[in-house]
Design a protein around this motif. Sequence first.
Motif, mmCIF file in Angstrom:
data_model
loop_
_atom_site.group_PDB
_atom_site.id
_atom_site.type_symbol
_atom_site.label_atom_id
_atom_site.label_comp_id
_atom_site.label_asym_id
_atom_site.label_seq_id
_atom_site.Cartn_x
_atom_site.Cartn_y
_atom_site.Cartn_z
ATOM 1 N N SER B 196 0.832 -1.199 0.000
ATOM 2 C CA SER B 196 0.000 0.000 0.000
ATOM 3 C C SER B 196 0.864 1.245 0.000
ATOM 4 O O SER B 196 2.041 1.200 0.360
ATOM 5 C CB SER B 196 -0.920 0.002 1.213
ATOM 6 O OG SER B 196 -1.816 -1.068 1.094
ATOM 7 N N HIS B 197 0.249 2.340 -0.383
ATOM 8 C CA HIS B 197 1.010 3.563 -0.579
ATOM 9 C C HIS B 197 0.297 4.746 0.077
ATOM 10 O O HIS B 197 -0.894 4.932 -0.107
ATOM 11 C CB HIS B 197 1.153 3.802 -2.084
ATOM 12 C CG HIS B 197 1.990 4.985 -2.417
ATOM 13 N ND1 HIS B 197 3.309 5.078 -2.035
ATOM 14 C CD2 HIS B 197 1.708 6.114 -3.095
ATOM 15 C CE1 HIS B 197 3.795 6.234 -2.468
ATOM 16 N NE2 HIS B 197 2.841 6.884 -3.108
ATOM 17 N N VAL B 198 1.041 5.515 0.843
ATOM 18 C CA VAL B 198 0.476 6.664 1.554
ATOM 19 C C VAL B 198 1.211 7.901 1.060
ATOM 20 O O VAL B 198 2.431 7.970 1.197
ATOM 21 C CB VAL B 198 0.680 6.501 3.072
ATOM 22 C CG1 VAL B 198 0.128 7.692 3.819
ATOM 23 C CG2 VAL B 198 0.046 5.219 3.570
ATOM 24 N N ALA B 199 0.516 8.877 0.510
ATOM 25 C CA ALA B 199 1.227 10.039 -0.018
ATOM 26 C C ALA B 199 0.466 11.337 0.194
ATOM 27 O O ALA B 199 -0.761 11.365 0.196
ATOM 28 C CB ALA B 199 1.503 9.860 -1.504
ATOM 29 N N ASN B 200 1.224 12.416 0.377
ATOM 30 C CA ASN B 200 0.670 13.775 0.448
ATOM 31 C C ASN B 200 -0.392 13.976 1.522
ATOM 32 O O ASN B 200 -1.284 14.796 1.353
ATOM 33 C CB ASN B 200 0.070 14.183 -0.901
ATOM 34 C CG ASN B 200 1.088 14.150 -2.003
ATOM 35 O OD1 ASN B 200 2.238 14.524 -1.787
ATOM 36 N ND2 ASN B 200 0.696 13.671 -3.156
ATOM 37 N N ASN B 201 -0.333 13.243 2.587
ATOM 38 C CA ASN B 201 -1.298 13.463 3.661
ATOM 39 C C ASN B 201 -0.714 14.395 4.713
ATOM 40 O O ASN B 201 0.497 14.514 4.846
ATOM 41 C CB ASN B 201 -1.639 12.129 4.319
ATOM 42 C CG ASN B 201 -2.240 11.167 3.331
ATOM 43 O OD1 ASN B 201 -3.356 11.345 2.884
ATOM 44 N ND2 ASN B 201 -1.462 10.163 2.950
ATOM 45 N N ILE B 202 -1.602 15.033 5.450
ATOM 46 C CA ILE B 202 -1.169 15.851 6.577
ATOM 47 C C ILE B 202 -1.782 15.272 7.841
ATOM 48 O O ILE B 202 -2.993 15.122 7.937
ATOM 49 C CB ILE B 202 -1.597 17.316 6.409
ATOM 50 C CG1 ILE B 202 -0.912 17.909 5.185
ATOM 51 C CG2 ILE B 202 -1.236 18.116 7.645
ATOM 52 C CD1 ILE B 202 -1.394 19.290 4.830
ATOM 53 N N SER B 203 -0.948 14.917 8.790
ATOM 54 C CA SER B 203 -1.432 14.306 10.019
ATOM 55 C C SER B 203 -0.967 15.197 11.167
ATOM 56 O O SER B 203 0.224 15.374 11.360
ATOM 57 C CB SER B 203 -0.831 12.903 10.127
ATOM 58 O OG SER B 203 -1.543 12.140 11.027
ATOM 59 N N ILE B 204 -1.918 15.762 11.903
ATOM 60 C CA ILE B 204 -1.539 16.843 12.826
ATOM 61 C C ILE B 204 -2.295 16.726 14.145
ATOM 62 O O ILE B 204 -3.447 16.298 14.172
ATOM 63 C CB ILE B 204 -1.792 18.204 12.109
ATOM 64 C CG1 ILE B 204 -1.332 19.377 12.950
ATOM 65 C CG2 ILE B 204 -3.249 18.389 11.741
ATOM 66 C CD1 ILE B 204 -1.276 20.661 12.139
ATOM 67 N N ASN B 205 -1.623 17.042 15.238
ATOM 68 C CA ASN B 205 -2.235 17.065 16.577
ATOM 69 C C ASN B 205 -2.905 15.755 16.983
ATOM 70 O O ASN B 205 -3.940 15.775 17.644
ATOM 71 C CB ASN B 205 -3.276 18.179 16.690
ATOM 72 C CG ASN B 205 -2.673 19.539 16.467
ATOM 73 O OD1 ASN B 205 -1.471 19.717 16.681
ATOM 74 N ND2 ASN B 205 -3.467 20.485 16.046
ATOM 75 N N ASN B 206 -2.376 14.633 16.581
ATOM 76 C CA ASN B 206 -2.949 13.373 17.012
ATOM 77 C C ASN B 206 -2.322 12.912 18.321
ATOM 78 O O ASN B 206 -1.174 13.210 18.612
ATOM 79 C CB ASN B 206 -2.757 12.308 15.939
ATOM 80 C CG ASN B 206 -3.498 12.669 14.675
ATOM 81 O OD1 ASN B 206 -4.713 12.825 14.692
ATOM 82 N ND2 ASN B 206 -2.766 12.856 13.586
ATOM 83 N N LEU B 207 -3.119 12.171 19.122
ATOM 84 C CA LEU B 207 -2.648 11.795 20.456
ATOM 85 C C LEU B 207 -1.466 10.843 20.401
ATOM 86 O O LEU B 207 -0.505 11.000 21.124
ATOM 87 C CB LEU B 207 -3.769 11.097 21.225
ATOM 88 C CG LEU B 207 -4.869 11.956 21.789
ATOM 89 C CD1 LEU B 207 -5.790 11.103 22.605
ATOM 90 C CD2 LEU B 207 -4.283 13.062 22.650
#
Lengths: 260, 414
Positions: B196-207
Amino acid sequence: MFKILQYSFYDLVRSRWSYVYFAFYLVLGFALLFLNSSVSKSVITLMNIIIVLTPMIGTIFGVMYFYSAREFTELLLAQPIKRSTIFLGQYLGVALSLTLSLVLGLGVPFMVYGVFQSSEIWNFGLLLISGSFLTFIFVAIASNIALKHENKIKGFGYAIFIWLFMAVIYDGLFLISLVVFNDYPLDKFSLIVTMLNPIDLSRILILLKLDISALLGYTGAVFQKFFGTNTGMFASIGVLLIWTGIPVYFINRISAKKDF
Amino acid sequence: MKQFFIVLVLTYGFLSEFSNAYANTIEVCETCKISTITEAIATANKGDTILINSGFYQEGEIIIDKPLVLLGINKPIIDGNSKAGILIASADSVVINGLIVQNIGVSYIQEYAAIHISNSKYFTIENNELREVFFGILVEKSHYGLINNNQVSSNAVNEVSSGNGIHMWHSSNIIITNNHLSQLRDGIYFEFVTDSHVANNISINNLRYGLHFMFSNNDSYYNNQFINNGAGVAVMFSKFIEMKRNRFYKNWGSASFGLLLKEINDAEIEDNIFEENTIGINIEGSTRINYKNNNFIRNGWAIKIRGGCYANIFDHNNFIDNSFDISYNSKMNDNSFDNNYWSDYTGYDLDKDGIGDVPYRPVKLFSYIVNQTPETIILLRSLFIDILNFSEKVSPVFTPDNLVDATPKMKKIQ
């Protein structure tokens, strides 16, 4: 007091050593910025220098001035002027002229290299503030020593020892005690011990800006609260103010009793 | 990867062609003949398109049991009333596009999700906004999917009572792109997910973690941003993961890392930026990993190596203004550190070939002391510590003596 301050200030500003000190910081600032090419790295290097150098210059210069101005002091004492005014005036004259050399000497090169446009302006400002605090504190300690000891050699010896102790030996003892008492909870202890040394205190003040990511790596609630919020910043500045106040109070006390 | 893309595009194209030619379109709105989504699904045939007009739909669980296209017009709101999950799809070729799904129930037993895909192939979830979710998009035993341009957010307070933004379990060949994930437990979670491929995501303020791999092999993630999470990315018990051109920023705290590696083998870590994290990369039990062209800028610890790490290669990385470049907890070293740029390097280059003539030792004595007695961190940058570090540099006693960069660069690597 203002008149005396003015006299010592102008006297010092005209003296060669002020210029040398000013030129030293000027050259240092330009050299650092020229070699490092990035303002942020220069601020880190400069921090190491300021923390060691300003207290040293402050102590040596302070002792030197109070010994060399002895005749002038005796002349003033013959006039109807309050004693505390004379000594505080002289103290402020020395401290202010040294601070001016520091602030101008470093300010000019950093301004030329555009610190105002850079995000480092706050770090740089904090650096100058803690440098000024250290100057005021160590000049006050030095004048205490000079007033207490008639013997110049002894006075110089004590002054240099105090600087060496605060800058190097204290941290060594601190480190040893932390390692030896490793098994005990030490976070409160280490914060208190840091507060007891103005050099460590101003180092922490700057670390809060530069190395906060590393400081937050430690898992103590007290540390977290101290470093993670603004508490650390305000507490450090508050204690630095106390640190300036105490030696100044002692100048006053000693000078009131001293027989010339 | 390329082949997979072509297959996906063809499938998608074929599907939309198919639906245009033969399938019906069913419209849902508050004043239409069919006013609920559940009713529309019941009357629809395989491959039909359900157009959901803007409005407020509160229907509890909506089960999609045949290949359908759910298309929202002007962002209709589907509300779960904080009771349970909402869209549950168990058929192939399901498309969910342009919806707002909100208020998912919190459960300690069930994994309630805004969109739950199970045993499905060729699914597409696009342009949705998932708000106040427990789990956002939950995918299990599904393959060949696309999750693109969704916004998933919640208001997670602690790890126990919160779920993951995009949660994958036993799946393969999924593409996750352009999503924005915030205030969840894990932004994206992979367990037994391959290819699988994960691209161009923004992941912010997660616990917990921005992106989390467990037992997942042959995956890759490119060009993502991980900001202010418990840890940016955690890769655990996985093999053959490619991590390229990501940015890990301001992951601060006593257990915070930009990238956490635990028991992983044969990974490639290239062109990433680690900036202002407490620990840039924390490495434990990891073997045959290549670190190349990464930038480590103003981290507390750029790299912390905990043990059981063999045959890792650190090559052409920039280490700039970190409080500690590398920290080791033992005297053994089987990893190589060559051709890097270290901003703390003070050597010279007499033959002007761009490589310093004196080897650089990235492990300081003080980092060893801080490992033993964490409180000593308060002495950072003290003159006494500098003197100690210098004496250790001259003759290493406590730090691994073969851990040197024999060819440190004089200038920052572009």
